[in-house]
Scaffold this motif. Structure first.
Motif, PDB file in Angstrom:
ATOM      1  N   LEU A  59      -2.395  -1.987  -8.417  1.00  0.00           N
ATOM      2  CA  LEU A  59      -1.811  -0.972  -7.433  1.00  0.00           C
ATOM      3  C   LEU A  59      -0.363  -1.232  -7.079  1.00  0.00           C
ATOM      4  O   LEU A  59       0.448  -0.437  -6.566  1.00  0.00           O
ATOM      5  N   ARG A 108       1.541  -2.512  -0.217  1.00  0.00           N
ATOM      6  CA  ARG A 108       0.317  -1.617  -0.554  1.00  0.00           C
ATOM      7  C   ARG A 108      -0.629  -2.043   0.637  1.00  0.00           C
ATOM      8  O   ARG A 108      -1.006  -3.127   0.681  1.00  0.00           O
ATOM      9  N   ILE A 132      -6.345   5.581  -3.712  1.00  0.00           N
ATOM     10  CA  ILE A 132      -6.098   5.172  -5.000  1.00  0.00           C
ATOM     11  C   ILE A 132      -6.429   6.123  -5.976  1.00  0.00           C
ATOM     12  O   ILE A 132      -6.061   6.305  -7.115  1.00  0.00           O
TER      13      ILE A 132
END
Length: 387
Positions: free
Chosen positions: A146, A159, A167
Motif C-alpha cells: 500500500l 498510510r 484498500i
C-alpha cells in the motif's frame, strides 16, 4: 559373509562369427565411437551429438544430455556438474548460451524471473491488509504494498488504518495493473511499485499473454537476423522500448501498447493527457506528483471506444499472436512491421467476396499469417542491406 556385486559384462558379439547368420561375418564392425551396436533392441553405444570447435554440443539440448566434458568451462543456469567427472549436463530443454567461459542452457519455455527495473503487467489475485498479491507469470506471486502507490490526498503521508479499510477501492481482485519491479527477495518473489503516473490501473483495452521465457536473452539492441529472415526467438525484449503509441489506419484512433517483460501485454485506446501527465511526473517532486493524483486513475469504468478503434486493437492483438506462433521475438519494431504487413495483406486480398467472406477477412491465420511473416522478414532483409 560379505556379498560382492560384480558389474555386468557385455560379451563381444564379434568373438564368434561361426554361429552368426550367413553374411554377418562379412560385415565390418566399425570401431568408431559414433556407431551404434544393438543386441536385442538395446543400444550398447549411443551416437554422440555433433560438437563445434569449442567442444560444445550443438542444437537443442534435452535434460540429462551432456553439454561438454571439457574442464575449461564453468557451469551456469540450466546445468549441473557430474561429481564423478568434469561433464556439464543440461537440466532443462533449450539452447546453449556462452559468456566467456560460463556456459548455460536457456530454456525454450520457462516462468518469468523478476529483475529490478522490469516493466511488468500483472493481475490482482488477492487483497490483504496492507498489500496486494499480483500474478506476474513468475513462480511466486508478487506483492504490491500500500505504501508503494500514489493515493489521492495531495500530501506525502503515512498510510493509516483508514487507507487499509479502503484498500479495495484502489485495486480489487481481477484488476490489471502496470508496475515496475522495485526489489527481488531471496525466495525469488518480487515487490512492485506504481509511484509514477505512467503506472497504475489498466482499462480501455484488451489483455494478451505471450508464451516464452519473458525477457531472457534481451540484451540485444536489435532483432537478430540470420540471412534474410528473423532469428526465431520467443519472449519480450527487456532492453527495448516497451510502451509506445501506435497510429492506426481505417479511421481508428491512436492505440497504446504496453509490452510487459513477463509476457503479459496490454493494448488500449490512447487517452489524451496521459503523455503530458507522465512527462510532468518526471520533473516534479513526489509531493507535487501526489497532488496531481485524483481518484479517477483508480476508476474501473471504461471510456467510450469507437468501432474503428476496437477493430484496430483487435488487429494489433492478432499481429502479436501471429508473431508468437511463428517464434518471432515481440518488440516495438516487429509489432509495427507486422501491423503494416497486415494492412498490405488486406490490400492483396481485395474485394473478392468469393475468396473470403466479410467476417473472415479480418482473421489473420493460415495463409494470411504465413504471408504476414514473409512480409516482415522481407522488411528486415531490406533494412539489413541498407545498414
Amino acid at each position: 559373509m560379505a556379498i560382492t556385486i560384480l558389474a555386468p559384462v557385455v560379451e563381444d558379439v564379434r568373438q564368434d562369427d561361426s554361429h552368426a547368420p550367413h553374411g554377418y561375418a562379412d560385415q565390418s564392425m566399425s570401431e568408431d565411437s559414433d556407431s551404434d551396436v544393438e543386441m536385442g533392441g538395446v543400444s550398447l553405444s549411443q551416437k554422440r551429438r555433433p560438437r563445434d570447435s569449442n567442444n560444445l554440443a550443438t542444437g537443442i539440448m534435452t535434460p540429462g544430455e551432456v553439454v561438454t566434458d571439457d574442464p575449461q568451462w564453468m557451469r551456469g543456469h540450466g546445468t549441473y556438474t557430474n561429481p564423478l567427472s568434469t561433464s556439464i549436463i543440461a537440466t532443462v530443454a533449450g539452447h546453449i548460451e556462452k559468456v566467456n567461459k560460463l556456459i548455460s542452457v536457456r530454456p525454450l519455455r520457462a516462468r518469468y524471473t523478476p529483475e529490478i527495473g522490469d516493466l511488468v503487467v500483472g493481475r490482482i489475485v488477492e487483497v490483504q491488509s496492507r498489500r496486494w498479491k499480483v500474478d506476474v507469470a513468475a513462480p511466486l506471486l508478487a506483492q504490491l504494498p500500500l505504501s508503494a502507490i500514489n493515493l489521492p490526498g495531495g500530501i506525502l503521508r503515512r498510510r493509516t488504518s483508514a487507507d487499509e479499510l479502503q484498500i479495495r477501492t484502489f485495486f480489487s481482485e481481477g484488476d490489471l495493473v502496470v508496475a515496475e519491479v522495485q526489489s527481488v527477495h531471496q525466495d525469488g518473489s518480487a515487490s512492485l511499485h506504481t509511484r509514477s503516473l505512467k503506472y497504475g490501473k489498466l482499462r480501455n483495452g484488451v489483455f494478451l499473454a505471450v508464451t516464452g521465457t519473458g525477457g531472457s536473452g534481451a540484451s540485444s539492441s536489435k532483432p537478430k537476423k540470420s540471412g534474410s529472415s528473423l532469428a526465431r526467438d520467443w519472449g519480450v525484449v527487456r532492453s527495448r522500448r516497451q510502451v509506445w503509441t501506435q497510429q492506426t489506419a481505417s479511421g481508428g484512433a491512436d492505440v497504446d501498447i504496453i509490452l510487459g517483460v513477463n509476457g503479459y501485454i496490454w493494448i488500449s485506446k490512447h487517452v489524451e493527457g496521459t503523455d503530458a501527465a507522465s512527462s510532468a511526473s518526471e520533473n516534479v517532486s513526489i509531493t507535487r506528483m501526489e497532488e496531481m493524483v485524483s481518484s479517477s486513475i483508480y476508476s474501473s469504468q471504461n471510456d467510450e471506444i469507437s468501432p474503428q478503434t476496437r477493430h484496430e486493437i483487435s488487429r494489433l492483438s492478432q499481429c502479436i499472436q501471429v508473431l508468437v506462433q511463428n517464434g518471432v521475438r515481440v518488440e516495438m519494431e516487429t509489432v509495427q512491421a507486422a501491423y503494416e504487413a497486415s494492412l498490405q495483406v488486406d490490400l492483396e486480398v481485395g474485394d473478392d467476396e468469393d475468396e473470403l467472406s466479410e467476417e473472415g477477412r479480418d482473421y489473420l491465420e493460415g495463409n494470411k499469417a504465413s504471408r504476414l511473416i514473409e512480409l516482415v522478414e522481407q522488411r528486415w532483409a531490406k533494412q539489413e542491406k541498407i545498414e
